[in-house]
Design a protein around this motif. Structure first.
Motif, PDB file in Angstrom:
ATOM      1  N   ILE A 107     -41.924 -42.648 -26.847  1.00  0.00           N
ATOM      2  CA  ILE A 107     -42.517 -42.008 -25.674  1.00  0.00           C
ATOM      3  C   ILE A 107     -41.534 -41.035 -25.027  1.00  0.00           C
ATOM      4  O   ILE A 107     -41.905 -39.935 -24.607  1.00  0.00           O
ATOM      5  CB  ILE A 107     -42.988 -43.064 -24.654  1.00  0.00           C
ATOM      6  N   LEU A 108     -40.265 -41.413 -24.986  1.00  0.00           N
ATOM      7  CA  LEU A 108     -39.251 -40.569 -24.357  1.00  0.00           C
ATOM      8  C   LEU A 108     -38.868 -39.362 -25.207  1.00  0.00           C
ATOM      9  O   LEU A 108     -38.052 -38.535 -24.783  1.00  0.00           O
ATOM     10  CB  LEU A 108     -38.004 -41.397 -24.029  1.00  0.00           C
ATOM     11  N   LEU A 109     -39.459 -39.226 -26.403  1.00  0.00           N
ATOM     12  CA  LEU A 109     -39.272 -37.999 -27.182  1.00  0.00           C
ATOM     13  C   LEU A 109     -39.984 -36.827 -26.525  1.00  0.00           C
ATOM     14  O   LEU A 109     -39.682 -35.663 -26.800  1.00  0.00           O
ATOM     15  CB  LEU A 109     -39.806 -38.186 -28.611  1.00  0.00           C
ATOM     16  N   ASP A 161     -43.157 -31.551 -28.203  1.00  0.00           N
ATOM     17  CA  ASP A 161     -43.464 -30.495 -27.239  1.00  0.00           C
ATOM     18  C   ASP A 161     -44.366 -30.999 -26.116  1.00  0.00           C
ATOM     19  O   ASP A 161     -44.498 -30.340 -25.085  1.00  0.00           O
ATOM     20  CB  ASP A 161     -44.155 -29.318 -27.939  1.00  0.00           C
ATOM     21  N   LEU A 162     -45.012 -32.142 -26.332  1.00  0.00           N
ATOM     22  CA  LEU A 162     -45.861 -32.735 -25.308  1.00  0.00           C
ATOM     23  C   LEU A 162     -45.005 -33.463 -24.281  1.00  0.00           C
ATOM     24  O   LEU A 162     -43.819 -33.706 -24.508  1.00  0.00           O
ATOM     25  CB  LEU A 162     -46.859 -33.698 -25.950  1.00  0.00           C
ATOM     26  N   THR A 163     -45.595 -33.846 -23.150  1.00  0.00           N
ATOM     27  CA  THR A 163     -44.854 -34.589 -22.136  1.00  0.00           C
ATOM     28  C   THR A 163     -44.850 -36.076 -22.488  1.00  0.00           C
ATOM     29  O   THR A 163     -45.686 -36.548 -23.275  1.00  0.00           O
ATOM     30  CB  THR A 163     -45.472 -34.417 -20.739  1.00  0.00           C
ATOM     31  N   TRP A 164     -43.940 -36.811 -21.878  1.00  0.00           N
ATOM     32  CA  TRP A 164     -43.893 -38.259 -22.133  1.00  0.00           C
ATOM     33  C   TRP A 164     -45.188 -38.929 -21.698  1.00  0.00           C
ATOM     34  O   TRP A 164     -45.611 -39.918 -22.282  1.00  0.00           O
ATOM     35  CB  TRP A 164     -42.690 -38.893 -21.425  1.00  0.00           C
ATOM     36  N   LEU A 220     -37.945 -55.576 -30.012  1.00  0.00           N
ATOM     37  CA  LEU A 220     -37.709 -54.437 -30.903  1.00  0.00           C
ATOM     38  C   LEU A 220     -38.896 -53.474 -30.886  1.00  0.00           C
ATOM     39  O   LEU A 220     -38.709 -52.247 -30.929  1.00  0.00           O
ATOM     40  CB  LEU A 220     -37.447 -54.930 -32.328  1.00  0.00           C
ATOM     41  N   SER A 221     -40.110 -54.014 -30.814  1.00  0.00           N
ATOM     42  CA  SER A 221     -41.291 -53.157 -30.767  1.00  0.00           C
ATOM     43  C   SER A 221     -41.344 -52.372 -29.471  1.00  0.00           C
ATOM     44  O   SER A 221     -41.664 -51.177 -29.468  1.00  0.00           O
ATOM     45  CB  SER A 221     -42.563 -54.002 -30.931  1.00  0.00           C
ATOM     46  N   ILE A 222     -41.046 -53.050 -28.357  1.00  0.00           N
ATOM     47  CA  ILE A 222     -41.045 -52.367 -27.058  1.00  0.00           C
ATOM     48  C   ILE A 222     -39.992 -51.259 -27.052  1.00  0.00           C
ATOM     49  O   ILE A 222     -40.241 -50.153 -26.559  1.00  0.00           O
ATOM     50  CB  ILE A 222     -40.791 -53.369 -25.916  1.00  0.00           C
ATOM     51  N   ARG A 223     -38.824 -51.545 -27.612  1.00  0.00           N
ATOM     52  CA  ARG A 223     -37.762 -50.535 -27.657  1.00  0.00           C
ATOM     53  C   ARG A 223     -38.190 -49.340 -28.502  1.00  0.00           C
ATOM     54  O   ARG A 223     -37.930 -48.184 -28.142  1.00  0.00           O
ATOM     55  CB  ARG A 223     -36.471 -51.152 -28.214  1.00  0.00           C
ATOM     56  N   ARG A 224     -38.860 -49.606 -29.630  1.00  0.00           N
ATOM     57  CA  ARG A 224     -39.333 -48.520 -30.491  1.00  0.00           C
ATOM     58  C   ARG A 224     -40.357 -47.647 -29.760  1.00  0.00           C
ATOM     59  O   ARG A 224     -40.268 -46.403 -29.775  1.00  0.00           O
ATOM     60  CB  ARG A 224     -39.979 -49.104 -31.738  1.00  0.00           C
ATOM     61  N   ILE A 225     -41.302 -48.291 -29.109  1.00  0.00           N
ATOM     62  CA  ILE A 225     -42.344 -47.560 -28.391  1.00  0.00           C
ATOM     63  C   ILE A 225     -41.741 -46.731 -27.256  1.00  0.00           C
ATOM     64  O   ILE A 225     -42.100 -45.563 -27.062  1.00  0.00           O
ATOM     65  CB  ILE A 225     -43.399 -48.547 -27.841  1.00  0.00           C
ATOM     66  N   ARG A 226     -40.791 -47.319 -26.525  1.00  0.00           N
ATOM     67  CA  ARG A 226     -40.153 -46.597 -25.414  1.00  0.00           C
ATOM     68  C   ARG A 226     -39.398 -45.365 -25.928  1.00  0.00           C
ATOM     69  O   ARG A 226     -39.498 -44.278 -25.356  1.00  0.00           O
ATOM     70  CB  ARG A 226     -39.194 -47.534 -24.674  1.00  0.00           C
ATOM     71  N   LYS A 227     -38.664 -45.545 -27.017  1.00  0.00           N
ATOM     72  CA  LYS A 227     -37.925 -44.405 -27.596  1.00  0.00           C
ATOM     73  C   LYS A 227     -38.876 -43.299 -28.019  1.00  0.00           C
ATOM     74  O   LYS A 227     -38.613 -42.107 -27.810  1.00  0.00           O
ATOM     75  CB  LYS A 227     -37.103 -44.873 -28.809  1.00  0.00           C
TER      76      LYS A 227
END
Length: 440
Positions: A31-33, A295-298, A22-29
Protein backbone atom coordinates in the motif's frame (compact mmCIF):
# COMPACT_ATOMS: atom_id res chain seq x y z
CA UNK A 1 -0.32 -35.65 27.62
CA UNK A 2 -1.70 -32.28 28.76
CA UNK A 3 1.79 -30.75 28.65
CA UNK A 4 2.37 -32.07 25.13
CA UNK A 5 -0.98 -30.66 24.01
CA UNK A 6 -0.12 -27.28 25.54
CA UNK A 7 3.23 -27.19 23.73
CA UNK A 8 1.59 -28.10 20.40
CA UNK A 9 -1.05 -25.43 20.94
CA UNK A 10 1.51 -22.73 21.77
CA UNK A 11 3.56 -23.64 18.69
CA UNK A 12 0.48 -23.52 16.44
CA UNK A 13 -0.67 -20.22 17.94
CA UNK A 14 2.80 -18.73 17.47
CA UNK A 15 2.98 -19.92 13.86
CA UNK A 16 -0.47 -18.50 13.12
CA UNK A 17 0.44 -15.18 14.71
CA UNK A 18 3.68 -15.02 12.74
CA UNK A 19 1.86 -15.78 9.49
CA UNK A 20 -0.70 -13.00 10.09
CA UNK A 21 2.07 -10.55 11.01
CA UNK A 22 4.01 -11.30 7.82
CA UNK A 23 0.88 -10.88 5.70
CA UNK A 24 0.00 -7.57 7.35
CA UNK A 25 3.57 -6.35 6.80
CA UNK A 26 3.41 -7.37 3.13
CA UNK A 27 0.09 -5.62 2.58
CA UNK A 28 1.29 -2.46 4.36
CA UNK A 29 4.47 -2.33 2.26
CA UNK A 30 2.47 -2.74 -0.93
CA UNK A 31 0.00 0.00 0.00
CA UNK A 32 2.84 2.39 0.84
CA UNK A 33 4.21 1.96 -2.70
CA UNK A 34 1.56 4.49 -3.67
CA UNK A 35 2.00 8.25 -3.75
CA UNK A 36 1.47 10.20 -0.57
CA UNK A 37 -1.93 11.74 0.11
CA UNK A 38 -3.11 13.59 3.20
CA UNK A 39 -6.24 12.01 4.72
CA UNK A 40 -5.65 13.14 8.31
CA UNK A 41 -8.28 15.91 8.40
CA UNK A 42 -11.61 15.95 10.26
CA UNK A 43 -11.09 12.95 12.53
CA UNK A 44 -14.58 13.19 14.05
CA UNK A 45 -16.27 12.91 10.64
CA UNK A 46 -13.97 10.03 9.72
CA UNK A 47 -14.77 8.08 12.89
CA UNK A 48 -18.49 8.68 12.30
CA UNK A 49 -18.15 7.45 8.71
CA UNK A 50 -16.31 4.33 9.87
CA UNK A 51 -18.94 3.51 12.50
CA UNK A 52 -21.82 3.97 10.04
CA UNK A 53 -20.29 2.23 7.02
CA UNK A 54 -18.05 -0.50 8.44
CA UNK A 55 -19.65 -1.31 11.78
CA UNK A 56 -23.24 -0.29 11.00
CA UNK A 57 -23.06 -1.46 7.35
CA UNK A 58 -25.26 1.47 6.32
CA UNK A 59 -25.03 0.99 2.56
CA UNK A 60 -25.63 -2.75 2.75
CA UNK A 61 -29.22 -2.17 3.86
CA UNK A 62 -30.20 -0.79 0.47
CA UNK A 63 -30.78 -4.49 -0.25
CA UNK A 64 -32.48 -5.74 2.96
CA UNK A 65 -32.31 -9.53 2.52
CA UNK A 66 -28.59 -9.90 1.70
CA UNK A 67 -27.87 -7.12 4.22
CA UNK A 68 -29.53 -8.99 7.09
CA UNK A 69 -27.85 -12.26 6.14
CA UNK A 70 -24.48 -10.52 5.81
CA UNK A 71 -24.98 -8.82 9.16
CA UNK A 72 -25.53 -12.18 10.87
CA UNK A 73 -22.43 -13.64 9.21
CA UNK A 74 -20.36 -10.59 10.07
CA UNK A 75 -21.58 -10.13 13.64
CA UNK A 76 -21.75 -13.85 14.29
CA UNK A 77 -18.23 -14.61 13.14
CA UNK A 78 -16.67 -11.67 15.00
CA UNK A 79 -18.63 -12.12 18.23
CA UNK A 80 -18.42 -15.92 18.34
CA UNK A 81 -14.67 -15.64 17.97
CA UNK A 82 -14.49 -13.55 21.13
CA UNK A 83 -14.60 -17.01 22.68
CA UNK A 84 -11.19 -17.51 21.09
CA UNK A 85 -9.75 -15.59 24.04
CA UNK A 86 -10.98 -18.27 26.43
CA UNK A 87 -9.91 -21.06 24.07
CA UNK A 88 -6.42 -19.54 23.77
CA UNK A 89 -6.04 -19.33 27.56
CA UNK A 90 -7.33 -22.88 27.98
CA UNK A 91 -4.94 -24.11 25.29
CA UNK A 92 -1.90 -22.42 26.81
CA UNK A 93 -2.55 -23.37 30.45
CA UNK A 94 -4.35 -26.69 29.99
CA UNK A 95 -7.57 -25.43 31.64
CA UNK A 96 -11.16 -25.87 30.46
CA UNK A 97 -13.69 -23.00 30.24
CA UNK A 98 -11.55 -20.88 32.53
CA UNK A 99 -14.03 -17.97 32.56
CA UNK A 100 -17.00 -20.07 33.76
CA UNK A 101 -16.24 -19.96 37.51
CA UNK A 102 -15.65 -16.19 37.42
CA UNK A 103 -18.71 -15.25 35.36
CA UNK A 104 -21.08 -17.62 37.18
CA UNK A 105 -24.66 -17.54 35.90
CA UNK A 106 -23.70 -14.93 33.29
CA UNK A 107 -21.45 -17.44 31.48
CA UNK A 108 -24.23 -19.64 30.01
CA UNK A 109 -26.02 -16.48 28.83
CA UNK A 110 -22.93 -15.45 26.86
CA UNK A 111 -22.49 -18.93 25.37
CA UNK A 112 -26.21 -19.03 24.45
CA UNK A 113 -25.76 -15.77 22.51
CA UNK A 114 -22.68 -17.23 20.82
CA UNK A 115 -24.58 -20.38 19.87
CA UNK A 116 -27.51 -18.42 18.44
CA UNK A 117 -25.12 -16.36 16.33
CA UNK A 118 -23.30 -19.52 15.24
CA UNK A 119 -26.60 -20.94 14.00
CA UNK A 120 -27.39 -17.73 12.07
CA UNK A 121 -23.93 -17.88 10.47
CA UNK A 122 -24.60 -21.45 9.28
CA UNK A 123 -28.00 -20.49 7.83
CA UNK A 124 -26.77 -17.28 6.18
CA UNK A 125 -23.70 -18.96 4.65
CA UNK A 126 -25.88 -21.77 3.30
CA UNK A 127 -28.19 -19.19 1.67
CA UNK A 128 -25.17 -17.38 0.18
CA UNK A 129 -23.88 -20.66 -1.27
CA UNK A 130 -27.27 -21.27 -2.89
CA UNK A 131 -27.37 -17.72 -4.30
CA UNK A 132 -23.88 -18.11 -5.79
CA UNK A 133 -23.99 -21.65 -7.11
CA UNK A 134 -27.65 -22.49 -7.79
CA UNK A 135 -29.55 -19.22 -8.31
CA UNK A 136 -26.51 -17.59 -9.97
CA UNK A 137 -27.29 -14.03 -8.88
CA UNK A 138 -26.15 -11.82 -11.77
CA UNK A 139 -23.99 -9.36 -9.83
CA UNK A 140 -21.94 -12.26 -8.46
CA UNK A 141 -20.86 -13.24 -11.97
CA UNK A 142 -18.90 -11.47 -14.70
CA UNK A 143 -15.81 -11.83 -16.87
CA UNK A 144 -13.57 -10.97 -13.92
CA UNK A 145 -15.19 -13.59 -11.69
CA UNK A 146 -12.96 -16.41 -12.88
CA UNK A 147 -12.36 -19.76 -11.20
CA UNK A 148 -10.31 -18.38 -8.30
CA UNK A 149 -12.70 -15.59 -7.15
CA UNK A 150 -15.61 -18.02 -7.27
CA UNK A 151 -13.66 -20.73 -5.46
CA UNK A 152 -12.41 -18.23 -2.87
CA UNK A 153 -15.96 -17.17 -1.96
CA UNK A 154 -17.16 -20.79 -1.71
CA UNK A 155 -14.15 -21.82 0.39
CA UNK A 156 -14.76 -19.04 2.90
CA UNK A 157 -18.47 -19.79 3.19
CA UNK A 158 -17.75 -23.50 3.56
CA UNK A 159 -15.08 -22.87 6.20
CA UNK A 160 -17.41 -20.66 8.23
CA UNK A 161 -20.12 -23.34 8.20
CA UNK A 162 -17.68 -26.06 9.30
CA UNK A 163 -16.21 -23.89 12.07
CA UNK A 164 -19.64 -23.06 13.48
CA UNK A 165 -20.77 -26.71 13.31
CA UNK A 166 -17.62 -27.75 15.19
CA UNK A 167 -18.34 -25.09 17.81
CA UNK A 168 -21.92 -26.33 18.37
CA UNK A 169 -20.90 -30.02 18.42
CA UNK A 170 -18.09 -29.26 20.87
CA UNK A 171 -20.54 -27.56 23.22
CA UNK A 172 -23.12 -30.34 22.91
CA UNK A 173 -20.58 -33.05 23.83
CA UNK A 174 -19.26 -30.79 26.59
CA UNK A 175 -22.77 -30.72 28.10
CA UNK A 176 -23.00 -34.53 28.01
CA UNK A 177 -19.59 -34.89 29.69
CA UNK A 178 -20.69 -32.41 32.37
CA UNK A 179 -23.78 -34.55 33.01
CA UNK A 180 -21.51 -37.60 33.33
CA UNK A 181 -19.60 -35.80 36.07
CA UNK A 182 -16.22 -35.74 34.33
CA UNK A 183 -13.94 -33.65 36.56
CA UNK A 184 -12.18 -31.83 33.71
CA UNK A 185 -15.46 -30.46 32.30
CA UNK A 186 -16.45 -27.53 34.50
CA UNK A 187 -20.16 -27.27 35.30
CA UNK A 188 -21.43 -24.26 33.38
CA UNK A 189 -25.19 -24.57 33.35
CA UNK A 190 -27.33 -25.36 30.33
CA UNK A 191 -26.75 -24.05 26.80
CA UNK A 192 -30.02 -23.98 24.84
CA UNK A 193 -28.88 -25.20 21.42
CA UNK A 194 -26.34 -27.59 22.90
CA UNK A 195 -29.06 -29.08 25.08
CA UNK A 196 -31.12 -29.76 21.95
CA UNK A 197 -28.16 -31.39 20.22
CA UNK A 198 -26.76 -33.39 23.11
CA UNK A 199 -29.44 -36.05 22.66
CA UNK A 200 -27.42 -37.26 19.65
CA UNK A 201 -24.45 -38.05 21.92
CA UNK A 202 -25.93 -39.45 25.16
CA UNK A 203 -25.65 -43.04 23.89
CA UNK A 204 -21.88 -42.80 23.35
CA UNK A 205 -19.30 -43.83 25.92
CA UNK A 206 -17.40 -41.29 27.98
CA UNK A 207 -14.12 -42.30 26.33
CA UNK A 208 -15.50 -41.69 22.84
CA UNK A 209 -16.98 -38.32 23.84
CA UNK A 210 -13.66 -37.21 25.35
CA UNK A 211 -11.89 -37.89 22.06
CA UNK A 212 -14.68 -36.44 19.90
CA UNK A 213 -15.07 -33.26 21.97
CA UNK A 214 -11.32 -32.63 21.89
CA UNK A 215 -11.31 -33.31 18.13
CA UNK A 216 -13.98 -30.64 17.62
CA UNK A 217 -12.08 -28.27 19.93
CA UNK A 218 -8.84 -28.72 17.95
CA UNK A 219 -10.66 -28.52 14.61
CA UNK A 220 -12.29 -25.24 15.65
CA UNK A 221 -9.12 -23.57 16.95
CA UNK A 222 -6.88 -24.77 14.08
CA UNK A 223 -9.63 -23.87 11.62
CA UNK A 224 -9.82 -20.31 12.95
CA UNK A 225 -6.03 -19.98 12.78
CA UNK A 226 -6.02 -21.24 9.19
CA UNK A 227 -8.99 -19.02 8.28
CA UNK A 228 -7.26 -15.89 9.61
CA UNK A 229 -4.03 -16.66 7.74
CA UNK A 230 -5.90 -17.51 4.55
CA UNK A 231 -7.88 -14.26 4.68
CA UNK A 232 -4.79 -12.10 5.20
CA UNK A 233 -2.70 -13.98 2.67
CA UNK A 234 -4.87 -14.19 -0.43
CA UNK A 235 -8.61 -13.68 -0.06
CA UNK A 236 -11.12 -11.00 -0.89
CA UNK A 237 -12.48 -11.54 2.63
CA UNK A 238 -9.66 -9.32 3.82
CA UNK A 239 -12.39 -6.67 3.75
CA UNK A 240 -13.53 -8.02 7.14
CA UNK A 241 -10.64 -6.03 8.59
CA UNK A 242 -9.82 -3.52 5.84
CA UNK A 243 -13.34 -2.08 5.77
CA UNK A 244 -12.71 -0.22 9.03
CA UNK A 245 -9.48 1.36 7.78
CA UNK A 246 -10.87 2.16 4.34
CA UNK A 247 -14.05 3.82 5.57
CA UNK A 248 -12.04 5.90 8.05
CA UNK A 249 -9.85 7.27 5.26
CA UNK A 250 -12.74 7.64 2.79
CA UNK A 251 -13.16 10.79 0.74
CA UNK A 252 -15.20 13.35 2.71
CA UNK A 253 -15.79 15.77 -0.16
CA UNK A 254 -18.73 15.19 -2.58
CA UNK A 255 -18.17 12.10 -4.73
CA UNK A 256 -18.54 14.07 -7.96
CA UNK A 257 -15.73 16.47 -7.10
CA UNK A 258 -12.75 15.39 -9.18
CA UNK A 259 -9.23 15.84 -7.86
CA UNK A 260 -7.08 18.04 -10.06
CA UNK A 261 -3.31 17.81 -10.28
CA UNK A 262 -1.83 20.77 -8.34
CA UNK A 263 0.87 21.24 -11.01
CA UNK A 264 -1.75 21.60 -13.76
CA UNK A 265 -3.92 23.88 -11.63
CA UNK A 266 -0.93 26.14 -11.04
CA UNK A 267 -0.17 26.42 -14.77
CA UNK A 268 -3.79 27.28 -15.54
CA UNK A 269 -3.80 29.99 -12.88
CA UNK A 270 -0.58 31.45 -14.27
CA UNK A 271 -2.11 31.54 -17.77
CA UNK A 272 -5.13 33.41 -16.39
CA UNK A 273 -2.96 35.77 -14.34
CA UNK A 274 -4.47 34.50 -11.11
CA UNK A 275 -2.48 34.53 -7.85
CA UNK A 276 -0.49 31.36 -7.25
CA UNK A 277 0.81 30.25 -3.88
CA UNK A 278 4.41 29.11 -4.16
CA UNK A 279 5.19 25.96 -2.19
CA UNK A 280 8.07 23.52 -1.87
CA UNK A 281 5.98 20.96 -3.74
CA UNK A 282 5.89 23.03 -6.93
CA UNK A 283 8.47 20.87 -8.70
CA UNK A 284 7.42 19.36 -12.01
CA UNK A 285 5.55 16.06 -11.58
CA UNK A 286 7.37 12.87 -12.46
CA UNK A 287 4.35 11.72 -14.47
CA UNK A 288 0.98 13.14 -15.46
CA UNK A 289 -1.68 10.69 -14.37
CA UNK A 290 -0.94 7.05 -13.64
CA UNK A 291 0.43 4.21 -15.72
CA UNK A 292 1.16 1.66 -12.99
CA UNK A 293 0.22 1.09 -9.36
CA UNK A 294 3.14 3.13 -8.02
CA UNK A 295 1.67 6.21 -9.72
CA UNK A 296 -1.59 5.84 -7.79
CA UNK A 297 -2.04 7.13 -4.24
CA UNK A 298 -1.80 4.88 -1.20
CA UNK A 299 -5.55 5.37 -0.72
CA UNK A 300 -6.23 3.97 -4.21
CA UNK A 301 -4.16 0.91 -3.26
CA UNK A 302 -5.96 0.62 0.08
CA UNK A 303 -9.23 0.64 -1.88
CA UNK A 304 -7.97 -2.27 -3.97
CA UNK A 305 -7.24 -4.39 -0.89
CA UNK A 306 -10.62 -3.46 0.62
CA UNK A 307 -12.69 -4.65 -2.35
CA UNK A 308 -15.31 -7.23 -1.36
CA UNK A 309 -15.96 -8.31 -4.98
CA UNK A 310 -19.69 -8.03 -4.19
CA UNK A 311 -20.41 -6.57 -7.63
CA UNK A 312 -22.69 -3.76 -6.43
CA UNK A 313 -20.51 -1.22 -8.27
CA UNK A 314 -20.68 -3.09 -11.58
CA UNK A 315 -24.40 -3.73 -11.14
CA UNK A 316 -25.03 0.03 -10.92
CA UNK A 317 -22.55 1.09 -13.63
CA UNK A 318 -24.48 2.54 -16.63
CA UNK A 319 -21.62 1.70 -18.99
CA UNK A 320 -21.68 -1.95 -17.90
CA UNK A 321 -25.48 -2.09 -18.05
CA UNK A 322 -25.40 -0.96 -21.70
CA UNK A 323 -22.96 -3.74 -22.61
CA UNK A 324 -19.69 -1.84 -22.54
CA UNK A 325 -16.51 -3.53 -21.33
CA UNK A 326 -16.11 -1.45 -18.16
CA UNK A 327 -16.60 -3.17 -14.80
CA UNK A 328 -15.62 -1.09 -11.74
CA UNK A 329 -15.16 -4.33 -9.78
CA UNK A 330 -12.63 -5.53 -12.38
CA UNK A 331 -10.76 -2.21 -12.10
CA UNK A 332 -10.26 -2.82 -8.36
CA UNK A 333 -9.41 -6.50 -8.76
CA UNK A 334 -6.89 -5.72 -11.51
CA UNK A 335 -5.29 -3.02 -9.36
CA UNK A 336 -4.93 -5.44 -6.45
CA UNK A 337 -3.53 -8.21 -8.66
CA UNK A 338 -1.00 -5.87 -10.24
CA UNK A 339 -0.01 -4.50 -6.83
CA UNK A 340 0.62 -8.01 -5.53
CA UNK A 341 2.72 -8.72 -8.62
CA UNK A 342 4.77 -5.55 -8.18
CA UNK A 343 5.26 -6.32 -4.47
CA UNK A 344 6.57 -9.81 -5.28
CA UNK A 345 8.91 -8.41 -7.94
CA UNK A 346 10.36 -5.92 -5.47
CA UNK A 347 10.86 -8.65 -2.88
CA UNK A 348 12.60 -10.96 -5.34
CA UNK A 349 14.55 -8.52 -7.55
CA UNK A 350 14.75 -5.17 -5.72
CA UNK A 351 12.93 -1.84 -5.90
CA UNK A 352 14.29 -0.88 -9.34
CA UNK A 353 13.16 -4.05 -11.12
CA UNK A 354 11.01 -3.51 -14.22
CA UNK A 355 9.07 -6.50 -15.49
CA UNK A 356 7.98 -4.63 -18.61
CA UNK A 357 4.32 -4.69 -17.57
CA UNK A 358 1.96 -2.02 -16.27
CA UNK A 359 -1.53 -1.69 -14.85
CA UNK A 360 -2.55 0.32 -17.92
CA UNK A 361 -2.48 -1.89 -20.98
CA UNK A 362 -1.57 -5.23 -19.43
CA UNK A 363 -4.44 -5.28 -16.94
CA UNK A 364 -6.82 -2.43 -17.78
CA UNK A 365 -7.54 -1.50 -21.40
CA UNK A 366 -8.19 1.92 -22.90
CA UNK A 367 -11.63 0.72 -23.94
CA UNK A 368 -12.58 0.23 -20.29
CA UNK A 369 -11.31 3.67 -19.32
CA UNK A 370 -13.12 5.53 -22.09
CA UNK A 371 -16.43 3.83 -21.24
CA UNK A 372 -16.57 5.49 -17.80
CA UNK A 373 -19.02 8.42 -17.56
CA UNK A 374 -17.63 9.53 -14.14
CA UNK A 375 -21.19 9.39 -12.77
CA UNK A 376 -19.90 7.90 -9.49
CA UNK A 377 -22.71 5.35 -9.32
CA UNK A 378 -20.06 2.75 -8.40
CA UNK A 379 -18.78 4.91 -5.53
CA UNK A 380 -22.31 5.44 -4.24
CA UNK A 381 -23.07 1.71 -4.40
CA UNK A 382 -19.90 0.47 -2.66
CA UNK A 383 -20.58 -0.64 0.92
CA UNK A 384 -17.03 0.25 2.01
CA UNK A 385 -16.70 3.55 0.07
CA UNK A 386 -14.19 2.39 -2.55
CA UNK A 387 -13.55 4.92 -5.33
CA UNK A 388 -12.86 3.23 -8.71
CA UNK A 389 -13.44 6.54 -10.54
CA UNK A 390 -10.28 8.02 -9.01
CA UNK A 391 -8.17 5.22 -10.50
CA UNK A 392 -9.92 5.46 -13.87
CA UNK A 393 -9.36 9.23 -14.07
CA UNK A 394 -5.66 8.94 -13.25
CA UNK A 395 -5.16 6.26 -15.91
CA UNK A 396 -7.07 8.42 -18.38
CA UNK A 397 -4.84 11.39 -17.60
CA UNK A 398 -1.80 9.36 -18.50
CA UNK A 399 -3.28 8.36 -21.86
CA UNK A 400 -4.21 11.95 -22.69
CA UNK A 401 -1.40 13.99 -21.14
CA UNK A 402 1.56 11.63 -21.48
CA UNK A 403 0.71 9.62 -24.62
CA UNK A 404 -1.66 12.12 -26.29
CA UNK A 405 -4.05 9.27 -27.05
CA UNK A 406 -7.73 10.13 -27.10
CA UNK A 407 -10.69 9.53 -29.42
CA UNK A 408 -10.97 12.01 -32.29
CA UNK A 409 -14.17 13.46 -30.82
CA UNK A 410 -12.35 14.13 -27.54
CA UNK A 411 -9.44 15.80 -29.33
CA UNK A 412 -11.85 18.02 -31.23
CA UNK A 413 -13.62 18.99 -28.01
CA UNK A 414 -10.35 19.71 -26.20
CA UNK A 415 -9.11 21.80 -29.13
CA UNK A 416 -12.32 23.82 -29.12
CA UNK A 417 -12.03 24.42 -25.39
CA UNK A 418 -8.45 25.56 -25.84
CA UNK A 419 -9.20 27.89 -28.76
CA UNK A 420 -12.82 28.91 -28.24
CA UNK A 421 -13.22 28.40 -24.48
CA UNK A 422 -16.21 26.13 -25.18
CA UNK A 423 -16.71 22.59 -26.51
CA UNK A 424 -18.30 23.96 -29.73
CA UNK A 425 -16.48 25.02 -32.88
CA UNK A 426 -17.41 28.67 -33.19
CA UNK A 427 -15.87 31.95 -32.10
CA UNK A 428 -16.60 33.31 -28.62
CA UNK A 429 -17.71 36.52 -30.32
CA UNK A 430 -20.55 34.61 -31.98
CA UNK A 431 -21.68 32.90 -28.81
CA UNK A 432 -24.84 34.97 -28.37
CA UNK A 433 -25.88 35.18 -32.02
CA UNK A 434 -28.78 32.88 -31.25
CA UNK A 435 -30.24 35.60 -29.03
CA UNK A 436 -30.44 38.08 -31.90
CA UNK A 437 -33.21 36.01 -33.44
CA UNK A 438 -35.33 36.57 -30.35
CA UNK A 439 -35.59 40.29 -31.16
CA UNK A 440 -37.29 39.77 -34.49
Amino acid sequence: MHVAAQIIFILLLSAAGAGIYLSIRRIRKNILLGRDEDRSDNKVARIKNMLLMALGQKKMFKKPLPAILHFFVYAGFLIVNIEMLEIAIDGIFGTHRIFAPYLGSFYPIIINVFEFLALTVIIACAVFLVRRNILHVRRLSGTEMTKWPLLDANLILGMEILLMIAFLKMNAMDQVLQDMGNQHYTATGSFFLSSLLKGFYTSYSEGFLLVAERACWWFHIIGVMFFANYVFYNSKHLHIFMAFINTYYAKLTPAGKLTNMPEVTKEVKLMLNLPVEETAADAAPGRFGAKDVKDLTWKNLLDAYSCTECGRCTQQCPANITGKKLSPRKIMMDTRDRLEEVGKNIKQHGADYDDGKALLGDYISQEELLACTTCNACVEACPVTIDPVSIIMQLRRFKLMEESQAPASWNSMLSNIENNMAPWKFSPADRFNWADKLKS
